[in-house]
Design a protein around this motif. Structure first.
Motif, PDB file in Angstrom:
ATOM      1  N   ILE A 215      40.191 -19.093  17.678  1.00  0.00           N
ATOM      2  CA  ILE A 215      40.829 -20.050  18.591  1.00  0.00           C
ATOM      3  C   ILE A 215      40.166 -21.417  18.487  1.00  0.00           C
ATOM      4  O   ILE A 215      40.828 -22.452  18.533  1.00  0.00           O
ATOM      5  N   ARG A 216      38.846 -21.412  18.298  1.00  0.00           N
ATOM      6  CA  ARG A 216      38.113 -22.676  18.230  1.00  0.00           C
ATOM      7  C   ARG A 216      36.877 -22.494  17.363  1.00  0.00           C
ATOM      8  O   ARG A 216      36.194 -21.486  17.449  1.00  0.00           O
ATOM      9  N   LEU A 217      36.601 -23.484  16.534  1.00  0.00           N
ATOM     10  CA  LEU A 217      35.362 -23.540  15.771  1.00  0.00           C
ATOM     11  C   LEU A 217      35.085 -25.015  15.532  1.00  0.00           C
ATOM     12  O   LEU A 217      35.710 -25.640  14.672  1.00  0.00           O
ATOM     13  N   GLU A 218      34.170 -25.573  16.305  1.00  0.00           N
ATOM     14  CA  GLU A 218      33.952 -27.012  16.242  1.00  0.00           C
ATOM     15  C   GLU A 218      32.506 -27.367  16.555  1.00  0.00           C
ATOM     16  O   GLU A 218      31.782 -26.616  17.202  1.00  0.00           O
ATOM     17  N   ARG A 219      32.116 -28.529  16.071  1.00  0.00           N
ATOM     18  CA  ARG A 219      30.797 -29.087  16.365  1.00  0.00           C
ATOM     19  C   ARG A 219      30.939 -29.989  17.578  1.00  0.00           C
ATOM     20  O   ARG A 219      31.909 -30.742  17.700  1.00  0.00           O
ATOM     21  N   GLN A 220      30.002 -29.892  18.508  1.00  0.00           N
ATOM     22  CA  GLN A 220      30.059 -30.711  19.706  1.00  0.00           C
ATOM     23  C   GLN A 220      28.662 -30.942  20.242  1.00  0.00           C
ATOM     24  O   GLN A 220      27.672 -30.440  19.670  1.00  0.00           O
ATOM     25  N   ALA A 221      28.574 -31.694  21.319  1.00  0.00           N
ATOM     26  CA  ALA A 221      27.292 -31.967  21.966  1.00  0.00           C
ATOM     27  C   ALA A 221      27.086 -30.977  23.104  1.00  0.00           C
ATOM     28  O   ALA A 221      28.023 -30.671  23.855  1.00  0.00           O
TER      29      ALA A 221
ATOM     30  N   HIS B 150      30.484 -24.526  18.562  1.00  0.00           N
ATOM     31  CA  HIS B 150      31.140 -23.737  19.608  1.00  0.00           C
ATOM     32  C   HIS B 150      32.295 -22.978  18.963  1.00  0.00           C
ATOM     33  O   HIS B 150      33.192 -23.583  18.372  1.00  0.00           O
ATOM     34  N   SER B 151      32.257 -21.656  19.048  1.00  0.00           N
ATOM     35  CA  SER B 151      33.350 -20.850  18.503  1.00  0.00           C
ATOM     36  C   SER B 151      33.945 -19.979  19.600  1.00  0.00           C
ATOM     37  O   SER B 151      33.250 -19.546  20.524  1.00  0.00           O
TER      38      SER B 151
ATOM     39  N   GLY C  79      25.422 -24.335   8.593  1.00  0.00           N
ATOM     40  CA  GLY C  79      26.624 -23.887   7.907  1.00  0.00           C
ATOM     41  C   GLY C  79      27.584 -23.101   8.775  1.00  0.00           C
ATOM     42  O   GLY C  79      28.659 -22.690   8.304  1.00  0.00           O
ATOM     43  N   TYR C  80      27.242 -22.903  10.039  1.00  0.00           N
ATOM     44  CA  TYR C  80      28.068 -22.062  10.910  1.00  0.00           C
ATOM     45  C   TYR C  80      29.495 -22.586  11.017  1.00  0.00           C
ATOM     46  O   TYR C  80      30.464 -21.815  10.981  1.00  0.00           O
ATOM     47  N   GLY C  81      29.644 -23.887  11.141  1.00  0.00           N
ATOM     48  CA  GLY C  81      30.964 -24.472  11.336  1.00  0.00           C
ATOM     49  C   GLY C  81      31.865 -24.404  10.127  1.00  0.00           C
ATOM     50  O   GLY C  81      33.068 -24.712  10.231  1.00  0.00           O
ATOM     51  N   GLU C  82      31.340 -24.007   8.970  1.00  0.00           N
ATOM     52  CA  GLU C  82      32.138 -23.941   7.741  1.00  0.00           C
ATOM     53  C   GLU C  82      32.594 -22.518   7.420  1.00  0.00           C
ATOM     54  O   GLU C  82      33.258 -22.300   6.401  1.00  0.00           O
ATOM     55  N   GLN C  83      32.261 -21.567   8.285  1.00  0.00           N
ATOM     56  CA  GLN C  83      32.565 -20.173   7.982  1.00  0.00           C
ATOM     57  C   GLN C  83      34.015 -19.804   8.317  1.00  0.00           C
ATOM     58  O   GLN C  83      34.622 -20.386   9.214  1.00  0.00           O
ATOM     59  N   ASP C  84      34.546 -18.839   7.584  1.00  0.00           N
ATOM     60  CA  ASP C  84      35.856 -18.275   7.868  1.00  0.00           C
ATOM     61  C   ASP C  84      35.641 -16.973   8.634  1.00  0.00           C
ATOM     62  O   ASP C  84      35.388 -15.921   8.043  1.00  0.00           O
ATOM     63  N   PHE C  85      35.749 -17.051   9.957  1.00  0.00           N
ATOM     64  CA  PHE C  85      35.462 -15.881  10.771  1.00  0.00           C
ATOM     65  C   PHE C  85      36.656 -14.934  10.903  1.00  0.00           C
ATOM     66  O   PHE C  85      36.600 -13.997  11.704  1.00  0.00           O
ATOM     67  N   THR C  86      37.688 -15.155  10.113  1.00  0.00           N
ATOM     68  CA  THR C  86      38.705 -14.120   9.962  1.00  0.00           C
ATOM     69  C   THR C  86      38.296 -13.141   8.868  1.00  0.00           C
ATOM     70  O   THR C  86      38.880 -12.063   8.743  1.00  0.00           O
ATOM     71  N   ARG C  87      37.294 -13.505   8.081  1.00  0.00           N
ATOM     72  CA  ARG C  87      36.842 -12.674   6.962  1.00  0.00           C
ATOM     73  C   ARG C  87      35.506 -11.980   7.246  1.00  0.00           C
ATOM     74  O   ARG C  87      35.192 -10.949   6.656  1.00  0.00           O
TER      75      ARG C  87
ATOM     76  N   THR D 111      32.516 -11.470  10.720  1.00  0.00           N
ATOM     77  CA  THR D 111      32.230 -11.776  12.119  1.00  0.00           C
ATOM     78  C   THR D 111      31.003 -12.685  12.219  1.00  0.00           C
ATOM     79  O   THR D 111      30.156 -12.720  11.312  1.00  0.00           O
ATOM     80  N   PRO D 112      30.875 -13.410  13.320  1.00  0.00           N
ATOM     81  CA  PRO D 112      29.649 -14.192  13.524  1.00  0.00           C
ATOM     82  C   PRO D 112      28.395 -13.337  13.469  1.00  0.00           C
ATOM     83  O   PRO D 112      27.360 -13.773  12.973  1.00  0.00           O
ATOM     84  N   ASN D 113      28.492 -12.109  13.992  1.00  0.00           N
ATOM     85  CA  ASN D 113      27.341 -11.206  13.940  1.00  0.00           C
ATOM     86  C   ASN D 113      26.849 -10.995  12.518  1.00  0.00           C
ATOM     87  O   ASN D 113      25.660 -11.078  12.223  1.00  0.00           O
ATOM     88  N   ARG D 114      27.784 -10.701  11.612  1.00  0.00           N
ATOM     89  CA  ARG D 114      27.389 -10.458  10.219  1.00  0.00           C
ATOM     90  C   ARG D 114      26.787 -11.716   9.594  1.00  0.00           C
ATOM     91  O   ARG D 114      25.798 -11.646   8.861  1.00  0.00           O
ATOM     92  N   TYR D 115      27.391 -12.863   9.889  1.00  0.00           N
ATOM     93  CA  TYR D 115      26.858 -14.124   9.353  1.00  0.00           C
ATOM     94  C   TYR D 115      25.443 -14.379   9.878  1.00  0.00           C
ATOM     95  O   TYR D 115      24.545 -14.729   9.098  1.00  0.00           O
ATOM     96  N   LEU D 116      25.236 -14.179  11.170  1.00  0.00           N
ATOM     97  CA  LEU D 116      23.906 -14.403  11.739  1.00  0.00           C
ATOM     98  C   LEU D 116      22.875 -13.472  11.119  1.00  0.00           C
ATOM     99  O   LEU D 116      21.757 -13.886  10.801  1.00  0.00           O
ATOM    100  N   MET D 117      23.229 -12.208  10.955  1.00  0.00           N
ATOM    101  CA  MET D 117      22.281 -11.248  10.408  1.00  0.00           C
ATOM    102  C   MET D 117      21.917 -11.571   8.970  1.00  0.00           C
ATOM    103  O   MET D 117      20.796 -11.307   8.526  1.00  0.00           O
ATOM    104  N   GLU D 118      22.853 -12.152   8.232  1.00  0.00           N
ATOM    105  CA  GLU D 118      22.567 -12.508   6.839  1.00  0.00           C
ATOM    106  C   GLU D 118      21.765 -13.796   6.725  1.00  0.00           C
ATOM    107  O   GLU D 118      20.892 -13.923   5.862  1.00  0.00           O
ATOM    108  N   GLU D 119      22.064 -14.765   7.592  1.00  0.00           N
ATOM    109  CA  GLU D 119      21.424 -16.069   7.497  1.00  0.00           C
ATOM    110  C   GLU D 119      20.073 -16.130   8.195  1.00  0.00           C
ATOM    111  O   GLU D 119      19.172 -16.844   7.748  1.00  0.00           O
ATOM    112  N   CYS D 120      19.943 -15.440   9.305  1.00  0.00           N
ATOM    113  CA  CYS D 120      18.680 -15.506  10.059  1.00  0.00           C
ATOM    114  C   CYS D 120      18.477 -14.178  10.785  1.00  0.00           C
ATOM    115  O   CYS D 120      18.873 -14.043  11.946  1.00  0.00           O
TER     116      CYS D 120
END
Length: 234
Positions: A99-105, A124-125, A150-158, A160-169
């Protein structure tokens, strides 16, 4: 801009708990003492303490004061499961709507949750996790953009954020608070439920190598998606 006064008081108490200056069962300073220390009204202190009680950090007893809650019962929450794997194991097809994936303050509330200054860059996703096309969980996540640029460049239809986080940090520490809530009108619409549908809301903050990287709100209709021992994480 500095965080609101009640958020500063809330963070002060949290810092004392996390540093183990206050242990489970300890009484924290009285409202009067905190009013004097921060030069604020009792209403301001009361708001900070009410939020800490709601989030499971404190227990309050009328006439006795506020005491640090024993959170050891939440140890079962430390098992992390990827929601996509959980759904596949149940024989259903996983899918996600971003629904949303954007950089913000960061605003005041998010800044406090992530330990950042107000206005710091975050991602914010907002994602709906689905099984066979049926919404099961609404994930709202805030990520420190400096820790995960790099979080904002991910395709989270492919993935999940969980998997990305576990791989990156790889995560070194987690904090959980679970509560029963009713969804807002917007949340109900995304989950395709009524606004009077009981839901489980899991607040989760995660650290990697001592750095706080993510804060997530995971909302699931209780009647539709029962979290097994509350261990699922998107």
């Amino acid at each position: 801009m500095a965080p609101a006064l009640y958020l500063q008081i809330k963070q002060h108490v949290l810092d004392g708990i996390r540093s183990r200056h206050y242990e489970a069962g300890d009484r924290i300073p009285t409202e009067a003492a905190l009013c004097e220390q921060f030069a604020v009204s009792r209403m301001t202190v009361n708001k900070a303490l009410r939020e800490l009680v709601a989030e499971g950090w404190l227990n309050r007893t009328a006439g006795s004061g506020s005491f640090v809650a024993d959170r050891r019962t939440e140890s079962t929450l430390l098992a992390i499961r990827n929601i996509a794997d959980e759904i596949a194991e149940q024989g259903a097809e996983y899918s996600a709507r971003v629904i949303r994936l954007e950089r913000q303050a960061a605003d005041e509330k998010v800044a406090v949750q992530l330990g950042l200054r107000v206005g710091a860059p975050i991602f914010h996703s907002l994602i709906v996790h689905q099984a066979d096309g049926e919404p099961l969980q609404l994930e709202e996540r805030f990520v420190d953009a400096r820790q995960l640029p790099g979080y904002g460049e991910q395709d989270f239809t492919r993935q999940t954020p969980n998997r990305y986080l576990m791989e990156e940090c790889p995560l070194s520490e987690m904090e959980h608070v679970v509560e029963a809530v009713l969804p807002s009108a917007g949340e109900a619409g995304l989950l395709q439920v009524r606004v009077d549908t009981p839901c489980l809301l899991l607040h989760r903050r995660t650290w990697s190598d001592g750095a706080l990287v993510s804060y997530a709100r995971l909302l699931s209709p209780g009647s539709r998606y029962k979290l097994r021992s509350q261990t699922r994480m998107s």
